[in-house]
Write a protein that holds these residues in place. Structure first.
Motif, PDB file in Angstrom:
ATOM      1  N   ARG A  15      -3.448  77.869  67.730  1.00 23.97           N
ATOM      2  CA  ARG A  15      -2.096  78.021  67.173  1.00 23.97           C
ATOM      3  C   ARG A  15      -1.302  79.081  67.907  1.00 23.97           C
ATOM      4  O   ARG A  15      -0.151  78.850  68.311  1.00 23.97           O
ATOM      5  N   TRP A  16      -1.887  80.253  68.112  1.00 22.34           N
ATOM      6  CA  TRP A  16      -1.154  81.349  68.736  1.00 22.34           C
ATOM      7  C   TRP A  16      -0.931  81.101  70.229  1.00 22.34           C
ATOM      8  O   TRP A  16       0.093  81.513  70.784  1.00 22.34           O
ATOM      9  N   ILE A  17      -1.859  80.408  70.855  1.00 20.36           N
ATOM     10  CA  ILE A  17      -1.670  80.051  72.271  1.00 20.36           C
ATOM     11  C   ILE A  17      -0.487  79.107  72.413  1.00 20.36           C
ATOM     12  O   ILE A  17       0.372  79.273  73.285  1.00 20.36           O
ATOM     13  N   LEU A  18      -0.440  78.099  71.515  1.00 13.44           N
ATOM     14  CA  LEU A  18       0.662  77.134  71.546  1.00 13.44           C
ATOM     15  C   LEU A  18       1.994  77.818  71.227  1.00 13.44           C
ATOM     16  O   LEU A  18       3.017  77.520  71.853  1.00 13.44           O
ATOM     17  N   PHE A  19       1.975  78.731  70.243  1.00 15.02           N
ATOM     18  CA  PHE A  19       3.206  79.448  69.883  1.00 15.02           C
ATOM     19  C   PHE A  19       3.740  80.233  71.084  1.00 15.02           C
ATOM     20  O   PHE A  19       4.931  80.156  71.414  1.00 15.02           O
ATOM     21  N   GLY A  20       2.864  80.973  71.749  1.00 17.12           N
ATOM     22  CA  GLY A  20       3.280  81.755  72.920  1.00 17.12           C
ATOM     23  C   GLY A  20       3.761  80.869  74.055  1.00 17.12           C
ATOM     24  O   GLY A  20       4.781  81.154  74.699  1.00 17.12           O
ATOM     25  N   LEU A  21       3.045  79.754  74.276  1.00 10.54           N
ATOM     26  CA  LEU A  21       3.401  78.822  75.353  1.00 10.54           C
ATOM     27  C   LEU A  21       4.769  78.189  75.108  1.00 10.54           C
ATOM     28  O   LEU A  21       5.633  78.180  75.998  1.00 10.54           O
ATOM     29  N   PHE A  22       4.989  77.680  73.893  1.00  7.88           N
ATOM     30  CA  PHE A  22       6.261  77.019  73.582  1.00  7.88           C
ATOM     31  C   PHE A  22       7.422  78.014  73.535  1.00  7.88           C
ATOM     32  O   PHE A  22       8.553  77.664  73.876  1.00  7.88           O
ATOM     33  N   LEU A  23       7.139  79.249  73.119  1.00  6.28           N
ATOM     34  CA  LEU A  23       8.197  80.275  73.109  1.00  6.28           C
ATOM     35  C   LEU A  23       8.640  80.588  74.531  1.00  6.28           C
ATOM     36  O   LEU A  23       9.841  80.657  74.813  1.00  6.28           O
ATOM     37  N   VAL A  24       7.676  80.761  75.430  1.00  5.60           N
ATOM     38  CA  VAL A  24       7.993  81.022  76.845  1.00  5.60           C
ATOM     39  C   VAL A  24       8.756  79.847  77.448  1.00  5.60           C
ATOM     40  O   VAL A  24       9.752  80.034  78.165  1.00  5.60           O
ATOM     41  N   ILE A  25       8.311  78.632  77.140  1.00 11.38           N
ATOM     42  CA  ILE A  25       8.983  77.431  77.653  1.00 11.38           C
ATOM     43  C   ILE A  25      10.421  77.360  77.149  1.00 11.38           C
ATOM     44  O   ILE A  25      11.351  77.091  77.915  1.00 11.38           O
ATOM     45  N   TYR A  26      10.611  77.614  75.863  1.00  9.90           N
ATOM     46  CA  TYR A  26      11.966  77.549  75.278  1.00  9.90           C
ATOM     47  C   TYR A  26      12.899  78.580  75.911  1.00  9.90           C
ATOM     48  O   TYR A  26      14.039  78.252  76.288  1.00  9.90           O
ATOM     49  N   LEU A  27      12.419  79.810  76.047  1.00 12.53           N
ATOM     50  CA  LEU A  27      13.236  80.861  76.659  1.00 12.53           C
ATOM     51  C   LEU A  27      13.531  80.551  78.127  1.00 12.53           C
ATOM     52  O   LEU A  27      14.639  80.829  78.623  1.00 12.53           O
ATOM     53  N   THR A  28      12.552  79.946  78.818  1.00 12.12           N
ATOM     54  CA  THR A  28      12.743  79.550  80.221  1.00 12.12           C
ATOM     55  C   THR A  28      13.826  78.486  80.339  1.00 12.12           C
ATOM     56  O   THR A  28      14.696  78.555  81.219  1.00 12.12           O
ATOM     57  N   ILE A  29      13.778  77.487  79.445  1.00 10.72           N
ATOM     58  CA  ILE A  29      14.783  76.419  79.451  1.00 10.72           C
ATOM     59  C   ILE A  29      16.179  76.993  79.196  1.00 10.72           C
ATOM     60  O   ILE A  29      17.145  76.652  79.891  1.00 10.72           O
ATOM     61  N   LEU A  30      16.284  77.876  78.203  1.00  7.27           N
ATOM     62  CA  LEU A  30      17.574  78.506  77.889  1.00  7.27           C
ATOM     63  C   LEU A  30      18.097  79.299  79.077  1.00  7.27           C
ATOM     64  O   LEU A  30      19.274  79.173  79.458  1.00  7.27           O
ATOM     65  N   MET A  31      17.234  80.108  79.673  1.00 11.92           N
ATOM     66  CA  MET A  31      17.654  80.977  80.765  1.00 11.92           C
ATOM     67  C   MET A  31      18.049  80.172  82.008  1.00 11.92           C
ATOM     68  O   MET A  31      19.130  80.375  82.579  1.00 11.92           O
ATOM     69  N   CYS A  32      17.196  79.243  82.420  1.00 10.84           N
ATOM     70  CA  CYS A  32      17.445  78.481  83.655  1.00 10.84           C
ATOM     71  C   CYS A  32      18.699  77.615  83.545  1.00 10.84           C
ATOM     72  O   CYS A  32      19.524  77.586  84.466  1.00 10.84           O
ATOM     73  N   ASN A  33      18.857  76.927  82.417  1.00  2.68           N
ATOM     74  CA  ASN A  33      20.034  76.076  82.251  1.00  2.68           C
ATOM     75  C   ASN A  33      21.308  76.898  82.091  1.00  2.68           C
ATOM     76  O   ASN A  33      22.377  76.488  82.566  1.00  2.68           O
ATOM     77  N   SER A  34      21.198  78.065  81.454  1.00  6.88           N
ATOM     78  CA  SER A  34      22.367  78.954  81.333  1.00  6.88           C
ATOM     79  C   SER A  34      22.804  79.463  82.703  1.00  6.88           C
ATOM     80  O   SER A  34      24.008  79.577  82.980  1.00  6.88           O
TER      81      SER A  34
END
Length: 301
Positions: A15-34
């Protein structure tokens, strides 16, 4: 009435591995597209139809992942997974609307490349600012009435059995599995809408790229052919990834799609592909990389 999103609660050890992974992915998507939106807005060299569409595509990707990933993160954090009937319907509606808009916008981007490569002399006239704005408006709004109607149709069904959705967001296949009675009409409507918003734009893209490849192969200069192919390869990669997974999800016969497989495929088009899109577009685009270096130079000096 409430539903329960099972998500990844069947594998609690990670659970915590997935949470950290998806959080990093989400922030990466926001940052790169911005960043793509920012540099295509401020760099004069990128004030062209191609980058106008790319900027819209980046904004669309931000909206698309925001509909699903924050909710998934919250469920991983709280381990509750409960979602109200209205919230579930709203999430499905936005996922489908934005997914439909993405299909149409990818077709518009293919048409832009077709005009640029096959009719370069008419390109400034055909793809003027007014035409570009109109194409983007059509891409963003065409799916809205259809999706609202389909969502209302699905959620007007009786749900008298289990309320557990074996998925990490409210999508059509797992919701229809919970409905009581005959869902043939709803499944038929899903196929019709999927054909209109997935297969028709895909065929338009295939035709556009068929004409592009035919024209490029006629070029006498090898450097010209390489440049033409490089401007299209990024878009074509995104098209294959997105349409491939969307087709499997919405055009595969219901009995043949296992819940685990459906969840995995959904991860591809809701999480993985939006993560790859800005990387594909930036790393394979010299103009974007140059604009990014100029922006970094200004910030650092």
């Amino acid at each position: 009435m409430e539903f329960f999103l099972l998500g990844f609660s069947d594998i609690p050890n990670v659970r915590w591995i997935l949470f950290g992974l998806f959080l990093v992915i989400y922030l990466t998507i926001l940052m790169c597209n911005s960043i793509i939106i920012l540099i295509t807005s401020i760099d004069p060299a990128l004030q062209t139809p191609m980058y106008f569409f790319l900027s819209n595509f980046s904004f669309l990707e931000i909206c698309y992942v925001t509909v699903t990933i924050p909710r998934m993160l919250m469920d991983l954090l709280t381990q509750k997974g409960t979602i109200s009937f209205f919230a579930c319907a709203t999430q499905m509606c936005f996922v489908l609307m934005l997914g439909g808009a993405e299909c149409l916008l990818l077709a518009v981007m293919a048409y832009d490349r077709y005009v640029a490569i096959c009719n370069p002399l008419h390109y400034p006239l055909v793809m003027n600012h007014k035409a570009c704005v109109q194409l983007v408006i059509v891409a963003w709004t065409s799916a809205v009435p259809v999706v609202i109607g389909q969502t209302c149709q699905i959620f007007s069904l009786p749900f008298c059995g289990s309320s557990t959705i074996n998925h990490f967001f409210c999508d059509i296949p797992p919701i229809l599995k919970l409905a009581c009675g005959d869902t043939f009409v709803n499944e038929l409507a899903v196929y019709v809408v999927a054909v209109v918003f997935i297969m028709v734009p895909f065929l338009l893209i295939v035709v556009s790229y068929g004409k592009i490849i035919s024209n490029v192969l006629k070029l006498s200069s090898s450097s010209g052919r390489a440049k033409a192919f490089s401007t299209c390869s990024s878009h074509l990669t995104v098209v294959v990834l997105f349409y491939g997974t969307a087709t499997i999800t919405y055009l595969q016969p219901k009995p043949n799609q296992s819940e685990g497989t459906g969840k995995l495929i959904s991860l591809f088009y809701t999480v993985l592909i939006p993560t790859l899109n800005p990387i594909i577009y930036t790393l394979r685009n010299k103009d974007i990389m140059l604009a990014l270096r100029k922006l970094l130079a200004k910030i650092l000096t």
